[in-house]
Design a protein around this motif. Structure first.
Motif, PDB file in Angstrom:
ATOM      1  N   TYR A  98       0.859  -1.601  -0.131  1.00 50.01           N
ATOM      2  CA  TYR A  98      -0.451   0.190   0.214  1.00 50.01           C
ATOM      3  C   TYR A  98       1.346   1.495   0.133  1.00 50.01           C
ATOM      4  N   ILE A  99       0.884   2.151  -0.566  1.00 54.29           N
ATOM      5  CA  ILE A  99       0.654   3.278  -1.208  1.00 54.29           C
ATOM      6  C   ILE A  99       0.399   4.343  -0.584  1.00 54.29           C
ATOM      7  N   SER A 100       1.133   5.185  -0.100  1.00 56.29           N
ATOM      8  CA  SER A 100       0.058   6.600  -0.198  1.00 56.29           C
ATOM      9  C   SER A 100       1.129   7.432  -0.394  1.00 56.29           C
ATOM     10  N   LEU A 101       0.107   8.638  -0.760  1.00 58.06           N
ATOM     11  CA  LEU A 101       0.695   9.653  -2.017  1.00 58.06           C
ATOM     12  C   LEU A 101      -0.129  11.120  -2.234  1.00 58.06           C
ATOM     13  N   TYR A 102       0.834  11.688  -1.507  1.00 63.05           N
ATOM     14  CA  TYR A 102       0.173  13.528  -1.806  1.00 63.05           C
ATOM     15  C   TYR A 102      -0.205  13.606  -2.721  1.00 63.05           C
ATOM     16  N   THR A 103      -0.743  14.247  -3.821  1.00 64.12           N
ATOM     17  CA  THR A 103      -1.096  15.089  -5.202  1.00 64.12           C
ATOM     18  C   THR A 103       0.107  16.211  -4.728  1.00 64.12           C
ATOM     19  N   GLY A 104      -0.343  17.280  -4.617  1.00 61.84           N
ATOM     20  CA  GLY A 104       0.483  18.389  -5.139  1.00 61.84           C
ATOM     21  C   GLY A 104      -0.566  19.548  -5.278  1.00 61.84           C
ATOM     22  N   SER A 105      -0.035  20.236  -5.955  1.00 60.83           N
ATOM     23  CA  SER A 105      -1.399  21.776  -5.960  1.00 60.83           C
ATOM     24  C   SER A 105      -1.833  21.740  -7.383  1.00 60.83           C
ATOM     25  N   GLN A 106      -1.600  20.617  -8.644  1.00 56.71           N
ATOM     26  CA  GLN A 106      -2.335  20.266  -9.708  1.00 56.71           C
ATOM     27  C   GLN A 106      -2.836  18.824  -9.819  1.00 56.71           C
ATOM     28  N   PRO A 107      -3.988  18.836 -10.896  1.00 59.91           N
ATOM     29  CA  PRO A 107      -4.625  17.890 -11.265  1.00 59.91           C
ATOM     30  C   PRO A 107      -3.778  16.778 -11.604  1.00 59.91           C
ATOM     31  N   LEU A 108      -4.227  16.216 -11.312  1.00 58.23           N
ATOM     32  CA  LEU A 108      -3.407  14.860 -11.490  1.00 58.23           C
ATOM     33  C   LEU A 108      -3.525  13.886 -12.334  1.00 58.23           C
ATOM     34  N   SER A 109      -3.350  13.462 -13.591  1.00 57.54           N
ATOM     35  CA  SER A 109      -4.177  11.868 -14.390  1.00 57.54           C
ATOM     36  C   SER A 109      -3.971  11.180 -14.353  1.00 57.54           C
ATOM     37  N   TYR A 110      -2.413  10.952 -13.970  1.00 57.64           N
ATOM     38  CA  TYR A 110      -1.963   9.598 -13.968  1.00 57.64           C
ATOM     39  C   TYR A 110      -1.183   9.067 -13.135  1.00 57.64           C
ATOM     40  N   VAL A 111      -0.758   7.610 -12.202  1.00 57.51           N
ATOM     41  CA  VAL A 111       0.587   7.519 -11.646  1.00 57.51           C
ATOM     42  C   VAL A 111       1.183   6.646 -12.527  1.00 57.51           C
ATOM     43  N   VAL A 154      -6.725  13.942 -10.801  1.00 61.29           N
ATOM     44  CA  VAL A 154      -8.167  13.745  -9.274  1.00 61.29           C
ATOM     45  C   VAL A 154      -7.595  15.437  -9.153  1.00 61.29           C
ATOM     46  N   ALA A 155      -8.779  15.777  -8.233  1.00 63.86           N
ATOM     47  CA  ALA A 155      -8.321  16.979  -7.802  1.00 63.86           C
ATOM     48  C   ALA A 155      -7.094  18.040  -6.573  1.00 63.86           C
ATOM     49  N   PRO A 156      -6.446  18.725  -6.954  1.00 67.79           N
ATOM     50  CA  PRO A 156      -5.427  19.133  -6.273  1.00 67.79           C
ATOM     51  C   PRO A 156      -5.224  18.968  -4.760  1.00 67.79           C
ATOM     52  N   GLY A 157      -4.258  18.772  -3.764  1.00 68.43           N
ATOM     53  CA  GLY A 157      -4.317  18.631  -2.598  1.00 68.43           C
ATOM     54  C   GLY A 157      -5.010  17.490  -2.040  1.00 68.43           C
ATOM     55  N   SER A 158      -5.575  16.289  -3.124  1.00 71.32           N
ATOM     56  CA  SER A 158      -5.932  14.924  -2.275  1.00 71.32           C
ATOM     57  C   SER A 158      -4.486  13.994  -2.060  1.00 71.32           C
ATOM     58  N   THR A 159      -5.419  13.522  -1.186  1.00 64.84           N
ATOM     59  CA  THR A 159      -4.492  11.870  -0.260  1.00 64.84           C
ATOM     60  C   THR A 159      -4.758  10.859  -0.909  1.00 64.84           C
ATOM     61  N   LEU A 160      -3.907  10.026  -2.802  1.00 65.71           N
ATOM     62  CA  LEU A 160      -4.324   8.657  -2.678  1.00 65.71           C
ATOM     63  C   LEU A 160      -4.196   7.291  -1.925  1.00 65.71           C
ATOM     64  N   GLU A 161      -4.282   6.728  -1.813  1.00 69.33           N
ATOM     65  CA  GLU A 161      -4.049   5.649  -1.350  1.00 69.33           C
ATOM     66  C   GLU A 161      -4.224   4.002  -2.535  1.00 69.33           C
ATOM     67  N   ILE A 162      -2.773   3.801  -2.705  1.00 72.90           N
ATOM     68  CA  ILE A 162      -3.107   2.684  -4.091  1.00 72.90           C
ATOM     69  C   ILE A 162      -2.788   1.759  -3.356  1.00 72.90           C
ATOM     70  N   ALA A 163      -3.410   0.761  -3.617  1.00 73.20           N
ATOM     71  CA  ALA A 163      -2.780  -0.551  -2.767  1.00 73.20           C
ATOM     72  C   ALA A 163      -3.162  -1.719  -4.486  1.00 73.20           C
ATOM     73  N   LEU A 164      -1.569  -2.084  -3.764  1.00 74.99           N
ATOM     74  CA  LEU A 164      -0.873  -3.071  -5.078  1.00 74.99           C
ATOM     75  C   LEU A 164      -1.344  -4.951  -4.522  1.00 74.99           C
ATOM     76  N   THR A 165      -2.429  -5.089  -5.222  1.00 71.33           N
ATOM     77  CA  THR A 165      -3.117  -6.550  -3.766  1.00 71.33           C
ATOM     78  C   THR A 165      -2.966  -8.045  -4.727  1.00 71.33           C
ATOM     79  N   ASP A 166      -2.252  -7.860  -6.290  1.00 77.86           N
ATOM     80  CA  ASP A 166      -1.385  -8.743  -6.646  1.00 77.86           C
ATOM     81  C   ASP A 166      -0.128  -9.280  -7.448  1.00 77.86           C
TER      82      ASP A 166
END
Length: 204
Positions: A98-111, A154-166
């Motif tokens: 599991y990775i917790s990621l802060y997106t910053g001040s711009q809209p995020l299109s992909y990771v 993704v809206a600016p200032g968001s915190t995402l939880e990325i789950a790699l479960t496979d």
């Protein structure tokens, strides 16, 4: 006869001596305390019928004249207080990371996620925001690199939880060491990806 001539001579002498006084009186008909126009200073002369306009005192306004107002224009820009994008933390189970990621001040299109050589990432990847809401995304691959494309930025200032479960672990499987995934993000309006660094995990 001599007495009459003497009186006439005296009258003429008296009249002659009084003439300059009469001449002075006729040339200077001014009353005391006044000046002739020729003796006035230039600043004191005024043209008849003209008046000097009144100068308003400092801090006063002329009636009907509005004070000048300044209009400040603001240019839309990203909120610098949001800070730069970053990896906030990681956690691991035996078969999931599991990775917790802060997106910053711009809209995020992909990771993008680049795993080490001995770890394979499957397609079972879920992404949630700070409120636990699932974020719609699809997964594509560029060689060993996995790309998570969001259906909506993704809206600016968001915190995402990325789950790699496979996950699939190959040889050499890390033992009592650390490993990490290289992460980067693609932002709306940017021509290149922004690297986040390594999302590191401790293995026991």
């Amino acid at each position: 006869m001599k007495r009459l001539i003497w009186l006439s001579t005296m009258s003429l002498a008296i009249a002659a001596t009084s003439l300059p006084v009469v001449a002075q009186t006729q040339d200077s008909p001014q009353t005391p305390g006044t000046q002739s126009p020729e003796l006035q200073t230039p600043g004191e002369r005024q043209t008849p019928g003209l008046q000097t306009p009144d100068t308003p005192a400092p801090g006063t306004q002329t009636p009907g004249v509005q004070p000048e107002t300044q209009i400040q224009q603001t240019t839309p820009s990203a909120d610098a207080s949001m800070g730069a994008p970053k990896i906030k933390g990681t956690s691991a189970l035996r078969d999931a990371n599991y990775i917790s990621l802060y997106t910053g001040s711009q809209p995020l299109s992909y990771v993008t996620i680049m795993p080490p050589d001995y770890i394979g990432i499957g397609d079972n990847i879920t992404v949630t925001d700070q409120s636990g809401q699932n974020i719609q995304a699809n997964v594509t691959r560029e060689g060993e690199k996995v790309r998570i494309n969001f259906a909506q930025p993704v809206a600016p200032g968001s915190t995402l939880e990325i789950a790699l479960t496979d996950l699939a672990f190959g040889y050499p499987y890390p033992s009592k060491s650390t490993f990490g995934y290289e992460l980067a993000g693609g932002y709306t309006g940017f021509n290149r990806e922004i690297p986040y660094g390594l999302a590191q995990f401790q293995v026991y």
